[in-house]
Design a protein around this motif. Sequence first.
Motif, PDB file in Angstrom:
ATOM      1  N   VAL A  38       0.910  -1.150   0.122  1.00 11.56           N
ATOM      2  CA  VAL A  38      -0.306   0.312  -0.112  1.00 11.56           C
ATOM      3  C   VAL A  38       0.646   1.730   0.197  1.00 11.56           C
ATOM      4  CG1 VAL A  38      -1.908   0.980   1.386  1.00 11.56           C
ATOM      5  CG2 VAL A  38      -2.329  -1.097   1.559  1.00 11.56           C
ATOM      6  N   GLY A  39       1.952   1.445   0.733  1.00 13.83           N
ATOM      7  CA  GLY A  39       2.907   2.330   0.696  1.00 13.83           C
ATOM      8  C   GLY A  39       3.363   2.556  -0.452  1.00 13.83           C
TER       9      GLY A  39
ATOM     10  N   ASN B  72       1.012   4.022  -2.835  1.00 14.98           N
ATOM     11  CA  ASN B  72       0.318   5.349  -2.200  1.00 14.98           C
ATOM     12  C   ASN B  72       1.739   6.671  -3.395  1.00 14.98           C
ATOM     13  OD1 ASN B  72      -0.359   7.911  -1.234  1.00 14.98           O
ATOM     14  ND2 ASN B  72       1.097   7.852  -0.151  1.00 14.98           N
ATOM     15  N   SER B  73       3.199   5.754  -2.527  1.00  7.69           N
ATOM     16  CA  SER B  73       4.269   6.352  -4.088  1.00  7.69           C
ATOM     17  C   SER B  73       3.998   6.790  -4.894  1.00  7.69           C
ATOM     18  CB  SER B  73       5.818   5.463  -3.296  1.00  7.69           C
ATOM     19  OG  SER B  73       6.547   6.262  -3.554  1.00  7.69           O
TER      20      SER B  73
ATOM     21  N   VAL C 130       1.617   6.518  -7.039  1.00  4.61           N
ATOM     22  CA  VAL C 130      -0.120   7.760  -6.891  1.00  4.61           C
ATOM     23  C   VAL C 130       0.332   8.735  -7.251  1.00  4.61           C
ATOM     24  CG1 VAL C 130      -2.205   8.074  -6.591  1.00  4.61           C
ATOM     25  CG2 VAL C 130      -1.635   5.612  -6.423  1.00  4.61           C
ATOM     26  N   THR C 131       1.210   9.414  -6.476  1.00 12.64           N
ATOM     27  CA  THR C 131       1.805  10.724  -5.434  1.00 12.64           C
ATOM     28  C   THR C 131       2.692  10.805  -6.699  1.00 12.64           C
ATOM     29  OG1 THR C 131       1.828   9.856  -3.359  1.00 12.64           O
ATOM     30  CG2 THR C 131       2.754  11.651  -3.962  1.00 12.64           C
TER      31      THR C 131
END
Length: 409
Positions: A191-192, A195-196, A198-199
Amino acid sequence: MRRIPLFVLGVAAVAAAAVLIAPGDDEYPANVVLPSATGLIPGSKVLVNGFDAGQVDEVSIKDGRAQVTMRLTNDFAPLHAGASARIVWKAVLGERQLDVRDGPETNPVIPAGGTLDGKASDPVEMDKVLAALDPATRTHLSSLVQGLDHTVVGNETDLRQTLRQAGPAMEALGGVLRAVGSDGPAIRELVGQLNSMVTTLVNRDQQVRAIVSGLSGATEAVVQQRDQLRAALAKLPGTLGTADRMLADVPGTVDKAVPLLEDLRPATDRLPAVARTLRPVLADLRPTVAQLRPTLGALGTLLQFTPGLLDSAHGALPGTESAVTSLTPALSFLRPYTPEVVGWLSNWGSSAANYDSNGHYMRVNIPAGISSFDNNPGVMPPGMVSDPFPAPGAIAGQPWTDAFGSGVR
């Protein structure tokens, strides 16, 4: 004799340690001290690292804190220093279970009957949840429960059978959720990373939009040129066949070219030496080539007038042709005397080549002899011969007697 008592003492110590670690009932007892043990009762399930490992034997109070005595199977025993326990909620309606997290295996072993540190969160009871709802929500929830009650009444057998049949599926779902729980760190890392990613995409929104726009334009161009692409693909088999035939002829051509190249090798080996020899010549020709540029310019100007000159010459060519035709006999007659004419012109040129401060001058030598008298009746003095029709080249002592095939005519 002293070795036997020492051996007996060692065996006794090992046996005592085995008794402490593994009691006679093949289970591992341990205690957990918690601030509160609400909802935890004897028989509650005990989990070790997410797996069913035993049950709670007793819940008591010691020094104002809850002390829970649990018993684990030998598959999960013994625990290690650093182990901790906490109460987790198995169901909403108050059922709890004890979740134990073992310490690192490199830590010291906790003996049977040892005590672990525990922690517990404030339980969330159903009445607290209902009290947090506003009156309108509680009214709708009450009607929902009543409707559910009317739906279940009379269908208890079907509902029980449905729940019984759904048991394996729920058990499998529990296994999946248990696996997800055991893979929590990996899922957290995934998930991290997501998230990275997507960021990063959000930070490069303009670039992604440009890429998508370019891809859309390329797709539209491909769609618009679909007919041309189809026609090109239709011609591709024939093109490949022609290429195949051409490639089939290549080996024979190469076989024929190899001997020629072998014959040319001596000449090509000499090319470097020739190139080195030509380099000074080309260097000397460079100024001459540079001087040719004005000449080429003048030649271009001359070529502009050449068409008119050719047109004028075309009108004069018929008369010129007839004149040349008329002069052909005279030229044929004079042709054998070309050496004498050239010699005469050369002699006159040599005589007129002298010059002084006043300019050019000519010296003339007039020979006079017995044959120069006007009253000579044609009788030649001794030693002299008269030849009124000398053959070409006779003056130089090389008469050209075959100039006319059979002598002078």
